[in-house]
Every structure is written in C-alpha cells, then in structure tokens.
Design an enzyme around this catalytic site. Structure first.
Site, PDB file in Angstrom:
ATOM      1  N   SER A  43     -43.794  15.110 -19.085  1.00 22.81           N
ATOM      2  CA  SER A  43     -44.939  15.783 -19.481  1.00 22.81           C
ATOM      3  C   SER A  43     -45.528  16.377 -18.189  1.00 22.81           C
ATOM      4  O   SER A  43     -45.180  16.066 -16.905  1.00 22.81           O
ATOM      5  CB  SER A  43     -46.120  14.807 -20.265  1.00 22.81           C
ATOM      6  OG  SER A  43     -46.562  14.244 -19.212  1.00 22.81           O
ATOM      7  N   LYS A  44     -46.736  17.557 -18.623  1.00 20.14           N
ATOM      8  CA  LYS A  44     -47.404  18.083 -17.357  1.00 20.14           C
ATOM      9  C   LYS A  44     -47.939  17.058 -16.318  1.00 20.14           C
ATOM     10  O   LYS A  44     -48.067  17.374 -15.205  1.00 20.14           O
ATOM     11  CB  LYS A  44     -48.184  19.215 -17.923  1.00 20.14           C
ATOM     12  CG  LYS A  44     -48.820  19.795 -16.587  1.00 20.14           C
ATOM     13  CD  LYS A  44     -49.397  21.301 -17.305  1.00 20.14           C
ATOM     14  CE  LYS A  44     -50.644  21.218 -16.498  1.00 20.14           C
ATOM     15  NZ  LYS A  44     -51.026  21.015 -15.130  1.00 20.14           N
TER      16      LYS A  44
END
Ligand code: GLU
Length: 515
Positions: free
Chosen positions: A272-273
């Site tokens: 994920s970011k």
C-alpha cells in the site's frame, strides 16, 4: 482457376493484441506499471500490438489529470503503445466515455437474447431487501421477488420506462453451472455460477455501461487476444466468461492471465501507499499531486530512479527468466519473458532491490549520460562547471552512489572548496607540523609542470622521502585540506582534477584556518 478458401485461424495463431486499460481515478500504482510492462513484453515478443484504453465509465471516480499522468509515466519509462488514447488507431475511440452509443447496441442485444433483463428496484428497495434477507444477493434465487422485466408484465415495463423511471440492466446468470476460466498463469479456475450475482451491466441514469460490459465489448471489438491484468480482477473473470458466452463470442474470447499481487516488503498483505510512506519508497512512477487534497506523493522519477532500473526491478516482481540472471535490458526481457514463468503467489515488494538496480544502471550508463543528470544537481548548489570536468568526476565517483543526487555529497568537493573542516578528522590528522608541511607541499606543487596524477604522485613521493616526512601524515593532512574531511578517492586524482591553482589555494587556506 485457382480458388481460395477462407481459412479459420486456430486460437493459437491469433494475432497478439493486448491492452492496458486503466481507470483514470488517480495516480497509477506501481502494480499497474508492472501490468503494463508485462503486456508490453508479451506483445513485443509475439510481434503484436498493445492498446492504451481509458476505462472511464464511472464518472464518480474520475480524477482530472489522471489520464495525462498515466501517459507521461509511460513516456518516462520508455514504454510505447501502438494504439489507443493519444496514439490513434482504427479501433477507436479508445476512451470508454466516448463509446456510449456502441455499448447501448450491445445492451439491446443481450436484452433481446434474454441474457439480461431490466430492473427498476430503487436503492431503498434494495436496502430493504438486504435488511430482510441476510447475505442478500440479486440472483436466480431472489430476482423473482424483485421489480424487474422478469416479474413485471411487458406493458408495465414499457410504461415505467416511458414515464422516465430509472433502471439498470442486469446479466441473467443461470445457476448451478461450472464456469471455467482458463488462466495462463493459474491454470483452470472453476467457479459455480450459483455464487455469482446478476451484476449490473448498464445504468439508464447516465446511459453508461458498467466496467464489466464495457470491458468485454471493447476487448471483443478491439480484437484483444490476451487479457493480462492484476490478480484483483480474477473474481470478475467468471462473469466475463459468461458475458462472452452470452454474446456468442466464445471463439474469440481472449486468453486470461492474472498476475500475482505485489505484497508489502515486510509482514503480510498487499503493498500500500502507506508502506511506501513508512519505509521511504515511492509507490507511483511519477510524483502526484492529489487535485482535491493537494497532497503530494513521491514518484520514482523525482526520487532519482532511472527508468531502466524501475522496469528491470518490476519485471522480476512476479516473473523470472528461469535462471539467476537479474540485470536485463528491455530488449532482453522481451526475448526472455514467459507468462508460464510468472508466479501464482504474491511477490514481496523488495524496494531495496530497486535501489540496488538503480546503482547497477548508473554504472552501466555512460559517464556523459550521468553527468547530464548531475548538472541540474550542481546547479541547485550554485555550481557551473565545465562538462568535461563533470564527466571525469562522475567516472571517478559513480560506483559509490545509488542515486545521481548522492554525487553531491560524495563529490561536491571537486567543485567547491571546503568551508569547514571535519572536527574529528582535523583533531586526528592535522598534526603539530602539518601547517609547515602543507606550506612546503604547496610550494613544491607550485613548481610542478606536469600536474597529472601519475607525475604528482612520483614527484610528491620522492619529495616526502627526500625530506624524511611521514607519508601517512602528509597525505592525511593533504586530504583534509582539499576535501574538508577524511573521505574521497585517490588523492592525486583529486588534486589533478581541481587543478594546481585551486589545490594550492586550498592548502593555504587549511594552514590558515587549522593553525
Ligand atoms: N479498468 C480496469 C483497471 O483499472 C481494467 C481491468 C482489466 O484490465 O480488465 O485496472
């Protein structure tokens, strides 16, 4: 007279046509870049084409600038498309929002063939049903209880539409049937149709199809032969197979390949970011500024990665060439790529490996090319230097860095004199007699005609011996004077590159400051 019979091409000889079909909902995730890369490698290897299609039928999720961002990303990466938005081609338009009329026709076709039906249930009615029946799903077991063209008389359906009631078109999925998805990576994936719901294919409200219908119609019309996409789309694949069947397009149904997920560098779960923010690596190809929040997310380009390194790194996240070769040019990857060698299980996003690739690609690039990239960094520091000198410094220093901008820390002293001297180093290496010795060295160097590293070395060593100096002490103080600390390459390379005048000036200044 000779007559030609039409030849029906077997599937395996179909012209390879693949597509990368992002939805313009924001920055392109690095996983999407890998998907496009695999499509590109596959298409090139088979002499086929790659299409760039924009899937923008969900206007609620449309983000301005996203399409341009995606195009710019591939331009930077050096991945060209053969056809599509901004590239042209004879299967256009390639933006789904511009294909409304086309989809409408195919929705009609499904309705006429009784493969789909019209449903009038309002969001409130659907919510009520969900509250009434646990795990409610609109399917063969529940559609008879709902307000749709299967339960209402035809006149009423027509009247409702004529009166301007909004409706959706749903696929009519027959239960109890095994749907087989032949996946080139996962093998046969079999799903019983009973678990599938009658997905919405079209909404009268915006006269737009949903992703599923538009995706299938376009893959068909654009003659896509292989659908290579992320694992997150695997759950949609059985529905897609059923749609091909409903249209009667089984014979030209593309082959599927669902790529493994990109996983967190550590721990479990999808990359994920937030992992990137936490560990300090980008998850987007280019820097992205969210047009709503103004939030800026870092990109590989701005972080100083070379596009070649990013592609090589990504290629090996989920695929390997069957041996331990890691460094591959794009052309080599085209030759070696094989969907059969893609893994089913997720690939850990080892961002440190990405940094290693960047280091390797910096070494592979010419000193001139790296010097070009270093010029703006020099400029940021107010330095304008002759290109030849920059090239020489790069050649001497690039094996020490992972990113071009690190050259400033590693080699800035070639361009600007030290303004201070590292305290620890000075304490240890600037001896009682260093001032006297460095003044003498400056004088000696001043008399040298040939300032090449070789000549300096021979001459200075002889001078040291003649005067009975201690080599280590002389060289350490010399380095401190020129660099400001104890680091750097071979001493006479440094003095030769900065030149006689500057060398002497730095020696004199050190004597002054460090006394
Ligand atoms: N529009 C989908 C996406 O954003 C494409 C999925 C597919 O390749 O079928 O990834």
């Amino acid at each position: 007279m000779c007559r030609f019979l039409p030849i029906i091409q077997p599937m395996s000889e179909r012209k390879v046509r693949v597509r990368f079909a992002p939805s313009p909902t924001g920055a392109l995730h690095i996983g999407g870049v890998r998907t496009a890369l695999y499509n590109y490698l596959f298409a090139r290897q088979h002499g086929g084409q790659m299409i760039f299609r924009i899937e923008d039928t969900d206007s609620n999720r449309f983000v301005p600038g996203a399409e341009e961002y995606i195009l710019e990303s591939f331009k930077w990466l050096g991945i060209p498309f053969d056809e599509g938005v901004s590239f042209g081609g004879d299967h256009g338009p390639y933006r789904q929002s511009e294909r409304k009329a086309i989809y409408k026709k195919y929705v009609e076709q499904l309705l006429e063939a009784d493969k789909a039906y019209i449903a009038f249930d309002t969001p409130e009615e659907l919510d009520a049903k969900r509250a009434e029946i646990s795990n409610f799903q609109y399917d063969a077991s529940t559609r008879t209880m709902m307000r749709n063209s299967l339960t209402l008389p035809k006149e009423e359906v027509d009247a409702l539409i004529a009166a301007g009631n909004q409706y959706v078109v749903r696929i009519k999925i027959e239960p109890n049937e095994n749907v087989v998805v032949n996946d080139l990576i996962r093998g046969e994936v079999i799903i019983n149709s009973t678990v599938l719901d009658d997905k919405v294919l079209y909404k009268s409200a915006d006269e737009l199809p949903t992703y599923h219908l538009a995706n299938i119609v376009d893959d068909h019309l654009m003659e896509v032969s292989h659908v290579i996409r992320g694992e997150e789309w695997l759950p949609s694949a059985p529905l897609h197979v059923l749609l091909y069947r409903a249209f009667g397009w089984e014979d030209t149904m593309p082959a599927f390949a669902h790529l493994p997920l990109l996983l967190k560098p550590e721990g479990n779960g999808k990359l994920s970011k937030r992992d990137g923010d936490r560990l300090g690596f980008p998850v987007f190809p280019l820097q992205w500024k969210d047009p709503k929040t103004g939030e800026i997310s870092s990109g590989y380009r701005e972080a100083g990665y070379l596009p070649e390194a990013v592609l090589n790194f990504l290629a090996l996240l989920g695929w390997n060439p069957g041996n331990d070769q890691e460094v591959m040019s794009l052309d080599e990857m085209v030759k070696l790529f094989d969907l059969k060698r893609c893994s089913k299980s997720g690939a850990k996003f080892d961002y440190k490996k990405g940094i290693w690739f960047n280091h390797i690609y910096i070494q592979q690039k010419s000193n001139e090319a790296i010097a070009e990239l270093f010029l703006p960094v020099l400029k940021e520091h107010g330095v304008e230097a002759p290109f030849d000198k920059v090239v020489t410094v790069v050649g001497l220093m690039k094996d020490r860095i992972n990113f071009v901008r690190e050259l400033w820390d590693a080699a800035g002293f070639f361009f600007v004199a030290p303004t201070s001297y590292d305290e620890k180093t000075a304490k240890k290496r600037w001896k009682e007699d260093s001032g006297v010795c460095m003044t003498a060295l400056a004088e000696f160097l001043n008399g040298l005609e040939d300032f090449s590293p070789q000549n300096q070395e021979t001459a200075v060593m002889a001078w040291i011996a003649e005067n009975g100096y201690h080599t280590g002490n002389i060289m350490n103080a010399f380095r401190l004077a020129l660099v400001g600390e104890g680091k750097g390459p071979h001493m006479f390379d440094i003095s030769s590159i900065i030149g006689k005048e500057e060398t002497i000036a730095r020696l004199k200044r050190a004597v002054e400051v460090l006394k």
